[in-house]
Enzyme design. Structure first.
Site, mmCIF file in Angstrom:
data_model
loop_
_atom_site.group_PDB
_atom_site.id
_atom_site.type_symbol
_atom_site.label_atom_id
_atom_site.label_comp_id
_atom_site.label_asym_id
_atom_site.label_seq_id
_atom_site.Cartn_x
_atom_site.Cartn_y
_atom_site.Cartn_z
ATOM 1 N N GLY A 87 0.816 -1.208 0.000
ATOM 2 C CA GLY A 87 0.000 0.000 0.000
ATOM 3 C C GLY A 87 0.851 1.261 0.000
ATOM 4 C CG LEU A 88 2.137 3.118 2.990
ATOM 5 C CD1 LEU A 88 3.507 2.985 3.645
ATOM 6 C CD2 LEU A 88 1.286 4.113 3.744
ATOM 7 C CB CYS A 89 0.832 3.469 -3.945
ATOM 8 S SG CYS A 89 -0.186 1.994 -3.859
ATOM 9 N N GLY A 90 -1.379 6.037 -2.425
ATOM 10 C CA GLY A 90 -2.543 6.855 -2.742
ATOM 11 C C GLY A 90 -3.743 6.023 -3.154
#
Length: 294
Positions: A87-90
């Protein structure tokens, strides 16, 4: 008002988070450069191979015998969903999931009502999200992007082609993010199988190309059709990989900016709290001195 210790701890925590997001942005930028180079080199080859396949198969009678061109009544559907493993990709993964659900509800609503829509997930996030939403995920290729290569993607394409040829599915679509630039990714929902030949009106607009087949037309098409489908899937995965790194780089850059703004606010709160504590101590000292005088 929070105590000095609480504000100080928050400042340390936000500062640590900012260092992490800054490092992740730099890592994503390095990966993006390599991913962007890979997809820019792949696109012309994939496009030309696809054009050649459609032109040759449209003009060839032997191509009609290929099981990968078999057009059947659509009863069972497979949707290839390409997301990321992390994750952590908008909104990168969320947009693909939304496009997949919209495709099912608009194009394959009748098949979904009968439970005949299955998901072939490339990427852990898509598999987990669609399972939570009640969809059937029959295959999940996870950790593929850590060892991304044509050989690894080829095995996925071969599995899909085998299932289609055996009649397990009547239609296969693919949903993925196409890389445009660092800040922009374009969602694609493209048909994958069966291979649809060009119609006459489309062919009329193009320059006719006469191919000389060597060794034979049947042997070349038998090799060309599966190879084109493998390249098409590999390109989609490369597009998604570049899009993921661009989305993560943008998200981490924004997170770093937000952390900086939050640090400014926390430092103001810290200074105000410290001044209030000092003022309180002075007042207590003055009050104590006055009490001793009296």
């Amino acid at each position: 008002m929070a105590s000095l210790k609480e504000v100080r701890n928050r400042i340390v925590s936000v500062n640590s988070t900012q260092q992490i997001t800054k490092a992740m942005k730099m890592v994503a930028a390095a990966k993006l450069r390599r991913a962007q180079d890979s997809i820019l080199q792949m696109r012309p080859y994939a496009q030309k191979l696809g054009e050649m396949l459609l032109t040759v198969s449209s003009a060839s009678e032997s191509a009609a015998d290929s099981p990968l061109k078999a057009v059947r009544a659509v009863e069972k559907v497979l949707i290839i969903v390409v997301t990321s493993d992390r994750g952590l990709c908008g909104a990168f993964n969320t947009n693909v999931i939304k496009a997949t659900i919209q495709l099912i509800e608009s194009k394959y609503a009748a098949q979904a009502a009968k439970g005949n829509v299955e998901i072939f997930a490339i990427g852990k996030k898509g598999a987990e999200s669609l399972v939570r939403r009640g969809f059937t995920v029959n295959t999940a290729y996870t950790d593929l992007f850590g060892r991304l290569s044509f050989v690894n993607v080829k095995s996925a394409a071969e599995e899909i082609m085998k299932d289609f040829s055996e009649g397990r599915y009547d239609a296969v679509d693919i949903v993925y993010n196409e890389f445009k630039n660092v800040a922009t990714q374009i969602i694609h929902t493209d048909p994958y199988l069966p291979i649809v030949a060009e119609n006459k009106s489309t062919k009329a607009k193009k320059t006719e190309v006469n191919y000389i087949f060597e060794p034979t037309e049947e042997e070349i098409l038998a090799e060309l059709i599966p190879k084109s489908l493998k390249i098409q899937l590999y390109r989609a995965v490369l597009e998604s990989n570049a899009s993921e790194q661009g989305a993560r780089m943008t998200a981490m850059d924004k997170a770093t900016e937000n952390a900086q703004e939050l640090l400014k606010e926390l430092r103001l709160v810290y200074n105000r709290t410290r001044q209030a504590a000092i003022t309180k101590e002075i007042l207590e000292i003055v009050g104590g001195a006055e009490a001793l005088k009296n």
